[in-house]
Design a protein around this motif. Structure first.
Motif, mmCIF file in Angstrom:
data_model
loop_
_atom_site.group_PDB
_atom_site.id
_atom_site.type_symbol
_atom_site.label_atom_id
_atom_site.label_comp_id
_atom_site.label_asym_id
_atom_site.label_seq_id
_atom_site.Cartn_x
_atom_site.Cartn_y
_atom_site.Cartn_z
ATOM 1 N N PHE A 10 0.828 -1.208 0.000
ATOM 2 C CA PHE A 10 0.000 0.000 0.000
ATOM 3 C C PHE A 10 0.861 1.257 0.000
ATOM 4 O O PHE A 10 0.637 2.181 -0.792
ATOM 5 C CB PHE A 10 -0.945 0.005 1.205
ATOM 6 C CG PHE A 10 -1.630 1.327 1.376
ATOM 7 C CD1 PHE A 10 -2.665 1.705 0.534
ATOM 8 C CD2 PHE A 10 -1.219 2.230 2.355
ATOM 9 C CE1 PHE A 10 -3.276 2.938 0.661
ATOM 10 C CE2 PHE A 10 -1.823 3.456 2.495
ATOM 11 C CZ PHE A 10 -2.857 3.817 1.639
ATOM 12 N N VAL A 14 1.134 4.247 -2.934
ATOM 13 C CA VAL A 14 0.605 5.582 -2.671
ATOM 14 C C VAL A 14 1.691 6.656 -2.576
ATOM 15 O O VAL A 14 1.387 7.851 -2.617
ATOM 16 C CB VAL A 14 -0.263 5.561 -1.389
ATOM 17 C CG1 VAL A 14 0.586 5.535 -0.149
ATOM 18 C CG2 VAL A 14 -1.236 6.698 -1.360
ATOM 19 N N ARG A 17 1.843 9.586 -5.392
ATOM 20 C CA ARG A 17 0.671 10.466 -5.332
ATOM 21 C C ARG A 17 0.700 11.312 -4.065
ATOM 22 O O ARG A 17 0.356 12.494 -4.087
ATOM 23 C CB ARG A 17 -0.613 9.644 -5.402
ATOM 24 C CG ARG A 17 -0.848 9.002 -6.749
ATOM 25 C CD ARG A 17 -2.243 8.386 -6.874
ATOM 26 N NE ARG A 17 -2.689 7.643 -5.717
ATOM 27 C CZ ARG A 17 -2.466 6.345 -5.500
ATOM 28 N NH1 ARG A 17 -1.750 5.645 -6.365
ATOM 29 N NH2 ARG A 17 -2.943 5.749 -4.423
ATOM 30 N N ALA A 18 1.116 10.715 -2.964
ATOM 31 C CA ALA A 18 1.195 11.456 -1.703
ATOM 32 C C ALA A 18 2.243 12.565 -1.805
ATOM 33 O O ALA A 18 2.027 13.680 -1.318
ATOM 34 C CB ALA A 18 1.529 10.505 -0.554
ATOM 35 N N THR A 53 -8.527 -2.447 3.668
ATOM 36 C CA THR A 53 -9.522 -1.574 3.037
ATOM 37 C C THR A 53 -9.602 -0.210 3.718
ATOM 38 O O THR A 53 -10.046 0.759 3.121
ATOM 39 C CB THR A 53 -10.908 -2.233 3.056
ATOM 40 O OG1 THR A 53 -11.241 -2.569 4.406
ATOM 41 C CG2 THR A 53 -10.918 -3.493 2.189
ATOM 42 N N GLU A 54 -9.191 -0.122 4.984
ATOM 43 C CA GLU A 54 -9.235 1.146 5.719
ATOM 44 C C GLU A 54 -7.989 2.000 5.504
ATOM 45 O O GLU A 54 -7.994 3.193 5.819
ATOM 46 C CB GLU A 54 -9.398 0.879 7.221
ATOM 47 C CG GLU A 54 -10.734 0.303 7.607
ATOM 48 C CD GLU A 54 -10.857 0.103 9.105
ATOM 49 O OE1 GLU A 54 -10.036 0.668 9.871
ATOM 50 O OE2 GLU A 54 -11.776 -0.612 9.525
ATOM 51 N N LEU A 55 -6.930 1.414 4.996
ATOM 52 C CA LEU A 55 -5.654 2.131 4.878
ATOM 53 C C LEU A 55 -5.722 3.386 4.005
ATOM 54 O O LEU A 55 -5.163 4.413 4.393
ATOM 55 C CB LEU A 55 -4.558 1.189 4.387
ATOM 56 C CG LEU A 55 -4.178 0.058 5.350
ATOM 57 C CD1 LEU A 55 -3.094 -0.818 4.728
ATOM 58 C CD2 LEU A 55 -3.723 0.614 6.687
ATOM 59 N N PRO A 56 -6.378 3.356 2.819
ATOM 60 C CA PRO A 56 -6.381 4.581 1.996
ATOM 61 C C PRO A 56 -6.995 5.794 2.702
ATOM 62 O O PRO A 56 -6.429 6.884 2.673
ATOM 63 C CB PRO A 56 -7.197 4.191 0.762
ATOM 64 C CG PRO A 56 -7.062 2.707 0.675
ATOM 65 C CD PRO A 56 -6.981 2.231 2.099
ATOM 66 N N MET A 57 -8.144 5.610 3.339
ATOM 67 C CA MET A 57 -8.789 6.742 4.011
ATOM 68 C C MET A 57 -7.973 7.202 5.223
ATOM 69 O O MET A 57 -7.828 8.397 5.455
ATOM 70 C CB MET A 57 -10.210 6.371 4.445
ATOM 71 C CG MET A 57 -11.147 6.155 3.270
ATOM 72 S SD MET A 57 -11.286 7.616 2.220
ATOM 73 C CE MET A 57 -12.204 8.696 3.262
ATOM 74 N N PHE A 59 -4.737 6.911 5.614
ATOM 75 C CA PHE A 59 -3.525 7.565 5.148
ATOM 76 C C PHE A 59 -3.808 8.983 4.663
ATOM 77 O O PHE A 59 -3.045 9.910 4.954
ATOM 78 C CB PHE A 59 -2.846 6.763 4.033
ATOM 79 C CG PHE A 59 -1.579 7.402 3.559
ATOM 80 C CD1 PHE A 59 -0.440 7.368 4.346
ATOM 81 C CD2 PHE A 59 -1.521 8.077 2.348
ATOM 82 C CE1 PHE A 59 0.739 7.992 3.927
ATOM 83 C CE2 PHE A 59 -0.359 8.689 1.927
ATOM 84 C CZ PHE A 59 0.768 8.647 2.722
ATOM 85 N N GLN A 60 -4.897 9.180 3.930
ATOM 86 C CA GLN A 60 -5.229 10.519 3.446
ATOM 87 C C GLN A 60 -5.482 11.473 4.607
ATOM 88 O O GLN A 60 -5.041 12.622 4.578
ATOM 89 C CB GLN A 60 -6.445 10.481 2.514
ATOM 90 C CG GLN A 60 -6.133 9.939 1.155
ATOM 91 C CD GLN A 60 -5.037 10.722 0.453
ATOM 92 O OE1 GLN A 60 -5.004 11.946 0.478
ATOM 93 N NE2 GLN A 60 -4.113 10.010 -0.183
#
Length: 187
Positions: A10, A14, A17-18, A53-57, A59-60
């Protein structure tokens, strides 16, 4: 729960983009890299046990909070640097501001309330004139002179050539000078 491999995959996916997101926010490559690194470390340390599934939100949210923290720290650092530099004569880096804490206000700044009021009025007029500039001129002017970016960085952010940046800055300078001169302000 995310495995070490899932977390690593992950973060690898990312990171570019980050970095772009942080770069657009802070406009400084080193600071953007630090922000992304801090955000990745916080995610791994505090939320590495969450489902993938929770990692993207997560991390943002962490990335945005880290960017906000950067601006808060910069604001405080800038305030103290400005306040303490007023005590330093002729940009002497070895000067101790505590040695002259009893000295009068900075020789370059207004010493009286009336002078401070006049300075605030002039700054208000300058800001009003900057607001009235056409969008591209204002953007080029602010990026070059207030954000202290070079021509290439400004061109990259604005999506135009370096020559266009120079033209926009020149026109903005002339427009500001003329508007301020018409109001009787000479800098």
């Amino acid at each position: 729960m995310a495995s070490q491999r899932e977390l690593s995959d992950f973060l690898t996916a990312v990171e570019r983009r980050a970095f772009k997101q942080a770069m657009f926010a802070v406009r400084n490559e080193e600071s953007a890299l630090d922000i992304v690194q801090d955000a990745m470390m916080k995610l791994a340390e505090k939320y590495g046990d969450r489902p993938p599934t929770e990692l993207p939100m997560l991390f943002q949210r962490i990335l945005q909070n880290t960017i906000r923290d950067y601006y808060r720290r910069s604001k405080v650092r800038s305030l103290w640097t400005t306040l303490l530099s007023a005590f330093s004569p002729n940009d002497d880096e070895d000067h101790d501001p505590l040695e002259t804490i009893s000295s009068e206000s900075d020789a370059n700044g207004p010493k009286t309330p009336h002078g401070q009021f006049e300075q605030a009025q002039v700054m208000g007029m300058i800001e009003k004139e900057i607001e009235s500039l056409p969008g591209r001129q204002r953007e080029a002017f602010l990026l070059r002179y207030w954000e202290d970016m070079d021509v290439a960085e400004t061109a990259s952010i604005m999506g135009c050539s370096e020559g266009s940046v120079k033209t926009h800055c020149s026109r903005a300078n002339h427009a500001l000078a003329a508007a301020l001169k018409a109001k009787g302000i000479t800098l």
